[in-house]
Design a protein around this motif. Structure first.
Motif, PDB file in Angstrom:
ATOM      1  N   ALA A 152    -149.381 -57.968  27.650  1.00 38.30           N
ATOM      2  CA  ALA A 152    -150.655 -57.902  26.937  1.00 38.30           C
ATOM      3  C   ALA A 152    -150.842 -59.110  26.037  1.00 38.30           C
ATOM      4  O   ALA A 152    -151.924 -59.691  25.950  1.00 38.30           O
ATOM      5  CB  ALA A 152    -150.719 -56.613  26.108  1.00 38.30           C
ATOM      6  N   ARG A 153    -149.781 -59.528  25.370  1.00 41.15           N
ATOM      7  CA  ARG A 153    -149.876 -60.684  24.487  1.00 41.15           C
ATOM      8  C   ARG A 153    -150.185 -61.941  25.288  1.00 41.15           C
ATOM      9  O   ARG A 153    -150.993 -62.779  24.875  1.00 41.15           O
ATOM     10  CB  ARG A 153    -148.571 -60.853  23.709  1.00 41.15           C
ATOM     11  N   PHE A 154    -149.573 -62.074  26.437  1.00 42.77           N
ATOM     12  CA  PHE A 154    -149.800 -63.246  27.284  1.00 42.77           C
ATOM     13  C   PHE A 154    -151.246 -63.276  27.772  1.00 42.77           C
ATOM     14  O   PHE A 154    -151.904 -64.317  27.769  1.00 42.77           O
ATOM     15  CB  PHE A 154    -148.828 -63.195  28.467  1.00 42.77           C
ATOM     16  N   ARG A 155    -151.759 -62.109  28.180  1.00 40.02           N
ATOM     17  CA  ARG A 155    -153.158 -62.054  28.619  1.00 40.02           C
ATOM     18  C   ARG A 155    -154.105 -62.352  27.460  1.00 40.02           C
ATOM     19  O   ARG A 155    -155.137 -62.989  27.630  1.00 40.02           O
ATOM     20  CB  ARG A 155    -153.465 -60.669  29.212  1.00 40.02           C
ATOM     21  N   ARG A 156    -153.733 -61.878  26.262  1.00 38.78           N
ATOM     22  CA  ARG A 156    -154.579 -62.126  25.104  1.00 38.78           C
ATOM     23  C   ARG A 156    -154.668 -63.616  24.810  1.00 38.78           C
ATOM     24  O   ARG A 156    -155.725 -64.136  24.431  1.00 38.78           O
ATOM     25  CB  ARG A 156    -154.033 -61.386  23.881  1.00 38.78           C
ATOM     26  N   GLY A 212    -153.856 -66.239  36.117  1.00 33.37           N
ATOM     27  CA  GLY A 212    -153.616 -65.313  37.216  1.00 33.37           C
ATOM     28  C   GLY A 212    -152.241 -64.703  37.091  1.00 33.37           C
ATOM     29  O   GLY A 212    -151.565 -64.833  36.071  1.00 33.37           O
ATOM     30  N   ALA A 213    -151.802 -64.037  38.125  1.00 24.84           N
ATOM     31  CA  ALA A 213    -150.475 -63.411  38.143  1.00 24.84           C
ATOM     32  C   ALA A 213    -149.968 -63.409  39.577  1.00 24.84           C
ATOM     33  O   ALA A 213    -150.731 -63.164  40.522  1.00 24.84           O
ATOM     34  CB  ALA A 213    -150.525 -62.001  37.573  1.00 24.84           C
ATOM     35  N   ASP A 214    -148.686 -63.696  39.744  1.00 24.15           N
ATOM     36  CA  ASP A 214    -148.029 -63.642  41.044  1.00 24.15           C
ATOM     37  C   ASP A 214    -146.885 -62.643  40.970  1.00 24.15           C
ATOM     38  O   ASP A 214    -146.336 -62.380  39.900  1.00 24.15           O
ATOM     39  CB  ASP A 214    -147.478 -65.024  41.438  1.00 24.15           C
TER      40      ASP A 214
END
Length: 612
Positions: A65-69, A89-91
């Motif tokens: 969540a912190r990374f997305r924030r 994005g995310a892999d």
């Protein structure tokens, strides 16, 4: 997309590809939460920086969540002094046990240059003008992010990049949050975020933060740029955090004597413990910093009762310092990852490489906050006990009230120095006087007090009174003989304003159009901003009346004015012999220098010779 560590048929590892377009290259840096790699955008053919959440943290929802924030906070910011975010994005990665984990990533602008931390390690302390330029860049980025409702919360030298061209880039919005979400405070995850040496007092206490917390951290940053060290240091982060909450920093000029007093004032105002007494916006801070370096009177902050920055879309009192650009300038592709790692080209690094791993931070930071509060309570109790013991010599009455340990700073702003000092002493405090020029406060009167009026100070603590020396004095330069343009430029460079420009014939020898004199006159000492009148040679003179004067006197007077004289003898009896009886140009007429004037002179009387 699923990524694993398999190799190609030839046995050589294939380049790691994120999102089907970003070829991941060499490691540029590693922090407590993420790794940053150089990468190549195969679609646009440019070099970028890719930030990857550490795989061992990817299983933790809070770090996800912190990374997305971070991505959300930074992606909405488009400013020349903020590292741009291009994509996210995310892999999926396959761990050794076969489990699949989502690994988020952020693609950012690749910035070539050095972090301010690296610059200070080799070049500190920097010149005042360079410190101003760097700090202005940081404040410009903050003014823009604050106008968008985003508080950075981790301003420090490691998060400021300096490009080879001298551009400033602020990075790492990893713990930034929208102001509307800041009510959760910095201790929501049991961690005091931010680096201890640049932590604002409200962050150290675990309180809600706003834009003024960033300005405090920028004040710490400026302090270190000017002096080569942060305002507070200690053996442990908790000791540094305690100093931010309870101790006053030394003025920078105590460490570097050539720092002007006005710069001291700006730094110390930014480092006020009470955020209501700090600068209220980044633009206020930047404006006063420019004024301090240029020697102009400080304006100070507008102490509005604002406690938070408006969110995006709301009416805002924080004007942006510049219009957002369409896109941040891309750095030309660099040939090979080895060149990037080996040279000065680095990364938009998000986490401080010296920071502890997140698991440790989560365990350790919250106890720091509690320890700071315990220390503050213990010291307050000890101070109270000492004061109580010191005042109780002769059998004090137990029914009387407790001895006070602190007193508010009295209202001294605008008062004469002697009266202000006495009021401070009467309050149980010690005045310390420093002087500064002021165009608004009469000489000898108090401009400001630090701590501010009304703020409580421990008894026998010091209050710094800044006393006006009156308007700053400058010397009028000697511009006689100069052209008008050169004279105007010299006067403005001296901090003076241009008044009236008038023609004069008082110096006939001066070339037409050149400056004859100024008012006030050259080398006079006047207040900065005084208007100076310029007198310019007209190239003309007023013809005097020379009739009745001897030829020698008349000729001398006309020659002194730059006029040429032709003399001829008149008829006998036309006037007193040897005197001028008429002139070709009338008296009080205006003529150009070099004009000829004809004089008629009465002949001398002659005595006839006797007849033999």
């Amino acid at each position: 997309m699923t990524t694993d560590a398999s190799t190609s048929g030839g046995g050589q590892a294939s380049p790691r590809l994120l999102g089907g377009r970003y070829e991941v290259g060499a490691l540029l840096g590693r922090g407590g939460m993420a790794e940053v790699h150089v990468a190549r955008d195969t679609r646009l053919g440019r070099v970028v920086a890719v930030k990857l959440l550490r795989s061992d943290l990817a299983r933790d929802p809070s770090f996800q969540a912190r990374f997305r924030r971070e991505a959300q906070a930074a992606a909405g910011l488009n400013h020349p002094s903020i590292v741009a975010v291009y994509d996210t994005g995310a892999d999926q990665v396959v761990e050794h046990g076969g489990a699949r984990v989502d690994l988020p990533w952020i693609v950012m602008e690749y910035v070539e240059g050095r972090t301010l931390r690296d610059v200070l390690r080799t070049d500190h302390p920097l010149a005042i003008t360079e410190a101003l330029s760097i700090t202005e860049g940081v404040l410009g980025a903050l003014e823009y992010s604050h106008s968008k409702g985003i508080v950075h919360r981790d301003i420090k030298p490691a998060n400021v990049m300096i490009t080879p061209a001298g551009e400033v880039k602020v990075m790492d919005f990893g713990i930034a949050r929208a102001v509307s979400d800041s009510s959760a405070t910095l201790t929501q995850t049991s961690a005091v975020m931010g680096t201890a040496q640049y932590l604002s007092p409200e962050q150290a206490r675990g309180e809600t933060v706003d834009s003024r917390s960033d300005l405090y951290s920028t004040g710490c940053l400026l302090y270190e740029i000017l002096t080569g060290r942060p305002p507070f240091t200690g053996d442990a982060p908790v000791a540094v955090a305690y100093q931010h909450v309870s101790e006053q920093p030394k003025p920078p000029s105590e460490l570097v004597p050539n720092i002007p007093p006005a710069v001291d004032q700006v730094v110390l105002m930014a480092l006020s413990k009470d955020r209501e007494h700090r600068y209220q916006s980044a633009s206020d801070f930047a404006d006063d910093l420019r004024r301090a370096v240029e020697g102009r009177p400080l304006r100070g902050a507008s102490f509005a009762p604002t406690t938070a920055v408006p969110t995006a879309g709301a009416t805002t009192a924080l004007p942006a310092t510049g219009a957002p650009t369409a896109a941040t300038r891309a750095v030309p592709p660099v040939a090979g990852a080895a060149g990037i790692v080996g040279g000065t080209g680095t990364l938009p690094r998000v986490d401080d490489p010296d920071a502890a791993p997140p698991e440790e931070e989560r365990r350790k930071r919250w106890p720091w906050v509690l320890l700071v509060l315990v220390l503050l309570g213990g010291i307050g109790a000890a101070a109270y006990a000492l004061l109580d013991l010191g005042g109780g010599g002769g059998g004090s009455d137990p029914t009387t009230s407790a001895t006070p340990t602190a007193a508010p700073v009295p209202q001294v702003v605008g008062l004469p120095q002697g009266q202000a000092e006495q009021l401070v002493r009467d309050a149980g405090l010690e005045p310390v006087v420093q002087q500064a020029p002021s165009a608004d406060v009469p000489a000898g009167n108090v401009i400001s007090a630090d701590p501010a009026v009304g703020e409580r100070v421990a008894l026998r603590g010091t209050v710094t009174l800044t006393v006006s020396t009156g308007p700053e004095q400058v010397t009028v330069p000697d511009v006689s003989g100069s052209s008008q343009d050169d004279a105007r430029a010299a006067l403005r460079s001296a901090g003076l304003e241009i008044g009236s420009v008038e023609s004069t014939d008082e110096d006939p020898g001066a070339e037409r159009g050149t400056v004859v004199r100024t008012d006030p006159e050259a080398r006079a000492s006047v207040a900065r901003g005084t208007e100076v009148a310029i007198y310019v040679a007209s190239g003309q003179v007023t013809v005097p009346d020379v009739t009745g004067r001897s030829l020698d006197d008349a000729q001398a007077a006309l020659n002194d004015l730059g006029l040429n004289v032709n003399a001829s003898e008149g008829s006998a009896g036309s006037g007193e012999p040897g005197t001028v009886v008429s002139q070709s140009l009338p008296a009080e007429s205006t003529v150009d220098v070099g004009t000829s004037i004809s004089l008629v002179v009465a002949p001398e009387e002659t005595t006839p010779s006797p007849t033999p």
